[in-house]
Design an enzyme around this catalytic site. Structure first.
Site: not given
Length: 507
Positions: A119, A203, A238, A295
């Site tokens: 990430k 973040e 999530h 993917r």
């Protein structure tokens, strides 16, 4: 240069293995199934042209066993391997081994998987390419001291996220200074157990965010297009629960702008194959790059339904080296599509998995209904894998009609023997916030009282109807030709019918 693929090993299980095999069969490609010990009677094993065992039930001894899968690919003379999603689908080492063994990996190169799978590297790549990114760190947190300093600079609230993973694992929201260190340690621990890597980053937390993703296709000749967006904001812990397209939030102008950013993001890493660029969008229509999935996505069928393009076939053609047959101007959305993920789980018991024997199943049918599943009557759902057992996909001309059709299809969907999330999904379709399209990623907690409210009368009527249908089915089996059994369930069957009729008349 193109190379014709004639035989594909599907390195996966369940509904996605079947989904891939169906497209392969349509274009004349033979398929090879691999299976763990507990999956030997699974539908994908029965559907494939060939099937090979690869180990014990635990994933690390079967579906994550790279050496064994490569060995089967060689023995079965597979031209290519399709990884599906989950398991090894975003494993750079697996993609590299396929390259080394001369087997086509139906997906991106190991270099691309590594770049976008980490990430922090992905964030840096997007920043350098001009794609908007959520404010945060440009490298992993090295220690507690660095975490405290960085979070103070970014400002609370923040999200602590695993660098090596996704799917909500290794993720913690922090809105109080005293919770920073405990949240950091919890995120690291979960990341380590889920991905074998405890690296995390920070973040800025976007309040009331919408989770919007764009489907992209890129070939090996530099051509990249997007196939519009999917709204994925209905989430629990999530994890996505319901997806739809078009998004009720996105305007034509915003769709064009975000689509261009998605294409730029893919071009920044010379991406080829099917992939997804995920964004967070606030209520002011500001959007930020979240991550890229290298993917096929679970929710890809709704994109197929509104655009008319088979994404698995596109993946195969790209892997063969063919240029894209679709241009951006060819892509448009027709109608509206919704997907509900059907899980074998007990929604009244904190959504605990509910493995067990399927004693009866009736799948919905009719106009605009598609079911991607893998279970059948007599199949025992194992405890070792994700509890999702099918995806119910609806298409209609308008969003309102799609919600009505999904409600009808969920009502028709009957499964006995295990607990499922079907009734919970019915409540989502009935929820005013969902019907009005006014929801974000906080939809489920914000509507928990409505979604978890018991519907006793409806539940009892449906349960009795299912009991009556199941007893009738068992009675027919006992009296089938060649059977010496005499039905002993007549009274219970009649009781079930009378009770169901009584409830229907009363309500």
């Amino acid at each position: 240069m193109t190379k014709r693929i004639t035989r594909v090993l599907v390195a996966n299980r369940g509904e996605i293995a079947l989904r891939v095999m169906r497209s392969c069969r349509e274009i004349g490609i033979q398929t090879i199934a691999v299976y763990s010990d507990v999956d030997r009677t699974s539908m994908h094993v029965r559907y494939a042209n060939y099937a090979y065992p690869i180990g014990e039930a635990p994933s690390n001894q079967s579906y994550l066993n790279i050496d064994k899968i490569i060995e089967v690919a060689k023995i079965s003379k597979a031209d290519a391997i399709h990884p599906g999603y989950g398991f090894l689908s975003e494993n750079a080492e697996f993609s590299k081994r396929c390259q080394e063994e001369g087997i086509i990996f139906i997906g991106p190169t190991p270099e691309i998987i590594s770049t976008m799978g980490d990430k922090i590297t992905a964030r840096t790549t997007m920043i350098n390419s001009g794609v908007p990114v959520v404010p945060g760190t440009k490298k992993n947190l090295e220690d507690d001291e660095m975490a405290l300093r960085v979070i103070k600079e970014v400002g609370l609230p923040v999200m602590i996220k695993a660098s090596a993973g996704g799917g909500g694992k290794g993720m913690r929201m922090v809105d109080k200074e005293e919770n920073i260190l405990s949240s950091l340690r919890a995120a690291r621990s979960e990341a380590k157990s889920s991905f074998g890597d405890d690296s995390v980053y920070v973040e800025k937390y976007i309040s009331s965010p919408h989770h919007i993703e764009f489907q992209i296709l890129g070939d090996q000749h530099g051509n990249v297009i997007h196939l519009c967006e999917r709204e994925c904001s209905v989430q629990r812990r999530h994890q996505k629960v319901v997806e739809e397209t078009p998004s009720p939030l996105i305007t034509p102008e915003l769709r064009k702008k975000m689509g261009q950013s998605a294409v730029e993001a893919a071009k920044a890493v010379n991406y080829h194959g099917a992939g997804t660029i995920e964004f967070l969008v606030d209520n002011d229509h500001n959007y930020y790059f979240l991550e890229m999935n290298t993917r096929l996505q679970v929710e890809h069928p709704i994109t197929e339904r509104v655009t008319g393009y088979d994404l698995v076939k596109a993946q195969i053609h790209i892997a063969e080296g063919r240029p894209l047959e679709i241009k951006q101007e060819d892509v448009f959305q027709f109608g509206h599509s919704i997907e509900c993920r059907i899980y074998a789980e007990d929604t009244d018991n904190n959504f605990m998995p509910s493995p067990g024997l399927i004693t009866h199943i009736t799948e919905p049918m009719g106009l605009g209904v598609r079911t991607d599943g893998y279970v059948y009557e007599g199949y025992e759902i194992p405890i070792h894998y994700d509890p999702m057992i099918s995806k119910l996909v609806i298409w209609a001309r308008t969003r309102a009609e799609a919600i009505e059709r999904m409600s009808r299809a969920l009502f028709e969907y009957k499964i006995t023997g295990v607990k499922t999330s079907i009734k919970f999904l019915e409540r989502i379709m009935e929820c005013p916030d969902f019907k009005e399209g006014k929801y974000d990623t906080h939809f489920i907690p914000n509507n928990e009282e409505f979604l978890m409210a018991p519907d006793t009368a409806k539940s009892r009527f449906e349960d009795l109807a299912i009991v009556a249908a199941f007893l009738d089915y068992k009675d027919k089996l006992k009296n089938a030709p060649g059977s010496n059994n005499i039905s002993s369930g007549t009274k219970w069957k009649e009781f079930g019918r009378r009770s169901a009729m009584h409830r229907a008349n009363k309500n």
